[in-house]
Design an enzyme around this catalytic site. Structure first.
Site, PDB file in Angstrom:
ATOM      1  N   GLU A 263      37.833   2.741  -1.074  1.00  0.00           N
ATOM      2  CA  GLU A 263      38.215   2.146  -2.358  1.00  0.00           C
ATOM      3  C   GLU A 263      38.189   0.642  -2.143  1.00  0.00           C
ATOM      4  O   GLU A 263      39.057   0.089  -1.465  1.00  0.00           O
ATOM      5  CB  GLU A 263      39.593   2.639  -2.804  1.00  0.00           C
ATOM      6  CG  GLU A 263      39.558   4.111  -3.177  1.00  0.00           C
ATOM      7  CD  GLU A 263      40.826   4.616  -3.855  1.00  0.00           C
ATOM      8  OE1 GLU A 263      41.791   3.853  -3.988  1.00  0.00           O
ATOM      9  OE2 GLU A 263      40.832   5.795  -4.247  1.00  0.00           O
TER      10      GLU A 263
ATOM     11  N   GLU B  54      34.273 -11.472  -5.931  1.00  0.00           N
ATOM     12  CA  GLU B  54      35.677 -11.191  -6.228  1.00  0.00           C
ATOM     13  C   GLU B  54      36.559 -12.345  -5.735  1.00  0.00           C
ATOM     14  O   GLU B  54      36.503 -12.717  -4.565  1.00  0.00           O
ATOM     15  CB  GLU B  54      36.099  -9.898  -5.523  1.00  0.00           C
ATOM     16  CG  GLU B  54      37.528  -9.506  -5.824  1.00  0.00           C
ATOM     17  CD  GLU B  54      37.961  -8.255  -5.064  1.00  0.00           C
ATOM     18  OE1 GLU B  54      37.747  -8.211  -3.837  1.00  0.00           O
ATOM     19  OE2 GLU B  54      38.504  -7.332  -5.693  1.00  0.00           O
TER      20      GLU B  54
ATOM     21  N   LYS C 238      47.952   2.661   8.916  1.00  0.00           N
ATOM     22  CA  LYS C 238      47.946   1.279   9.425  1.00  0.00           C
ATOM     23  C   LYS C 238      48.198   0.394   8.206  1.00  0.00           C
ATOM     24  O   LYS C 238      47.310   0.149   7.404  1.00  0.00           O
ATOM     25  CB  LYS C 238      46.582   0.971  10.052  1.00  0.00           C
ATOM     26  CG  LYS C 238      46.616  -0.080  11.136  1.00  0.00           C
ATOM     27  CD  LYS C 238      47.125  -1.442  10.724  1.00  0.00           C
ATOM     28  CE  LYS C 238      46.070  -2.254   9.972  1.00  0.00           C
ATOM     29  NZ  LYS C 238      46.651  -3.528   9.428  1.00  0.00           N
TER      30      LYS C 238
ATOM     31  N   CYS D 174      42.457  -4.962  -7.734  1.00  0.00           N
ATOM     32  CA  CYS D 174      41.040  -4.640  -7.548  1.00  0.00           C
ATOM     33  C   CYS D 174      40.365  -4.256  -8.863  1.00  0.00           C
ATOM     34  O   CYS D 174      39.167  -4.425  -9.024  1.00  0.00           O
ATOM     35  CB  CYS D 174      40.894  -3.501  -6.550  1.00  0.00           C
ATOM     36  SG  CYS D 174      41.695  -1.996  -7.115  1.00  0.00           S
TER      37      CYS D 174
END
Ligand code: NAD
Length: 518
Positions: free
Chosen positions: A254, A385, A179, A287
């Site tokens: 992750e 973040e 996806k 990331c």
């Protein structure tokens, strides 16, 4: 509808299910971050399309799992060849779709996409099941294909991150339903065509396009999925883990990060400044980015002066231009989120030493490289973040710490000392705490995508030449040589959970490592 021309490259925007392009009644509009103009209308899948794709992948599984490792490796290498032949097309499409630099796509990202397939194809031959001799019994570890693998991935490096999951899953003998991210869905569609041309059997790789809360949620919760590999935010990771947890489907997560970049007083400041400025790479949408610059007090002033000079020289602009260092952020919604973090930090007392707003000359989604000083310890900008070109700087005092001592005390999946972004695909990759669950890379990937199995052979009672014959234990004396694993045979797969319950209830490990009836 169903086809778009992006930078002159034809992209089929339908799903790829069971070796066929499949449309949906609805679509969503894919915009380019470069100019916020529409690129394509993309099929908007949901439960029905996911069910169809999981079924196709389930039907293809026995055949692919039974393909010998060398046969699987050959197809994966053919996929890598196909990617290498289309590096220019893939780069052009990906840059328009997610706004990352064209030069990076051409030189490093797309070659790495091909390498993802080559690496795991080759690693199949490196898996070493050992062969322990214990009390006259021989134990042989093997990696049995697990089943249909869901791969759900984000937009910041769409094809690189997807293939980092798809390649080991296919190598392990699993079939895949991917996806792609709705903010950059197009390269996955090109990959589907490449896998077909490479001879991957129909149904082994499938793509369902769509939104996360629709197609993604249906895929993560599907009961016939054997593994869920997710890369994305911690917030979505929680939803995925909950959905998969309902049926005890193993999940590899992750997730996001808030990494520090530590500069000690005895560091090579030019090197440190170079790595720090490199954190603006991909407009900060990385990331792993070390977004918190922590600099030891005596060199704080010098570092800041050199850093601001270096960062101010970075060129922001159209990611298709060779001279551009920083492109746009992904969408207006994401830009507003990034800007919100900066505005709240400044309102709370942080000082922008660089940037702090949309680039006045460029407008659009081009957020200036930003450096904030003086943020309150524990404040949002130091703990959440941002995922944009926004760094903070703080100084600390202390002795000149040894890298090993500091590294040992950091709670992190990766620590880079005097370097950044160096990664050997054989090494474990993954995050600590809210940055993720699980490790992948080399054998760690196969440990997740396969059902790792330990077979214990009695030393006697087998026909010569049989599975447990005296010939087989040679594996234990051949560490490092290509062993006859992972399993090529289709696994007899008991209902998940059942085998674990059964073994827990009826067996325990004996003191000498020999399994006994409890
Ligand atoms: P996201 O979590 O919003 O989306 C990631 C994927 O999940 C997309 O394909 C999305 O469609 C899908 N999704 C969204 N909601 C879902 C749901 N309810 N159920 C199932 N699927 C759903 O993340 P993003 O904004 O696309 O990506 C940015 C995040 O990804 C950042 O936090 C970044 O740090 C992280 N990231 C992590 C890594 C890593 O390797 N650890 C790499 C890249 C990005």
């Amino acid at each position: 509808m169903g086809e778009a021309s992006v930078a002159g490259v034809a992209v089929d925007t339908r799903h790829w299910i069971g070796g066929r392009r499949v449309a949906s009644p609805g679509t969503f509009t894919d915009l380019s971050p470069i100019d916020e103009q529409p690129l394509a209308e993309v099929a908007r899948g949901g439960e029905a399309e996911v069910a169809q794709a999981v079924q196709a992948a389930g039907e293809a599984f026995p055949g692919w799992a039974a393909t010998a490792p060398a046969g699987r490796a050959a197809v994966l290498h053919a996929i890598a060849d196909g990617i290498e032949r289309r590096i220019e097309d893939l780069s052009q499409v990906e840059t328009r779709d997610n706004g990352s630099l064209l030069r990076s796509h051409r030189r490093s990202v797309m070659p790495r996409v091909a390498q993802n397939f080559r690496f795991f194809a080759d690693w199949l031959g490196e898996l070493d099941g050992g062969g322990l001799e214990i009390s006259g019994h021989r134990e042989q570890v093997s990696w049995a294909p697990a089943g249909v693998t869901a791969v759900i991935t984000p937009w910041n490096a769409p094809l690189m991150l997807a293939t980092w999951r798809i390649a080991p899953a296919l190598a392990a003998g699993n079939t895949v339903v991917a996806k792609p991210p709705e903010w950059a869905p197009l390269s996955a569609s090109l990959l589907a065509g490449i896998t077909r041309d490479a001879g991957l059997p129909d149904g082994v790789f499938n793509v369902v396009q769509g939104l996360g809360r629709e197609a993604g949620a249906a895929l993560a919760a599907h009961p016939d999925v054997a593994r869920v590999a997710f890369t994305g935010s911690a917030a979505t990771g929680r939803l995925i883990a909950a959905a998969a947890g309902a049926q005890l489907t193993p999940v590899s997560l992750e997730l996001g990060g808030k990494s520090p970049l530590l500069v000690f007083a005895d560091a090579d400041l030019d090197l440190a400044v170079g790595h720090a400025a490199g954190q603006y790479d991909n407009a900060g949408q990385v990331c792993l980015a070390g977004t918190r610059l922590l600099v030891e007090e005596p060199v704080g002033g010098d570092f800041t002066a050199r850093f601001t000079e270096r960062a101010a020289a970075l060129r922001q602009g159209d990611p298709r231009e060779e001279a551009t260092d920083i492109g746009p952020n992904i969408t207006r919604e994401h830009l507003a989120r990034v800007d919100g973090f900066v505005r709240r930090a400044v309102a709370a007392g942080a000082r922008p030493l660089l940037g702090g707003a949309v680039n006045p000359a460029l407008g659009g989604l081009y957020y200036q490289p930003t450096l904030l000083a003086g943020a309150e310890p524990g404040s949002e900008i130091l703990t959440e973040e941002v995922f944009g070109p926004v760094l903070t700087i703080q100084t600390f005092t202390g002795d000149t710490g040894r890298a090993e001592r500091v590294s040992a005390r950091l709670r992190a999946g990766t620590v880079w000392v005097n370097c950044f972004f160096v990664r050997d695909l054989r090494a474990p990759f993954g995050g600590a705490g809210l940055s993720g669950i699980g490790r992948e890379g080399g054998t760690w990937s196969f440990d997740f995508y396969a059902d790792v199995k330990n077979t214990v052979y009695a030393g006697q009672g087998w026909r010569a030449g049989g599975a447990g014959s005296n010939a087989a234990p040679a594996v234990s004396r051949r560490r490092g040589r290509p062993p006859p694993v992972p399993d090529g045979a289709p696994p007899a797969r008991p209902e998940r959970g059942a085998s674990r319950r059964a073994s827990g209830a009826t067996h325990h490990e004996g003191g000498k490592g020999v399994e006994q009836r409890g």
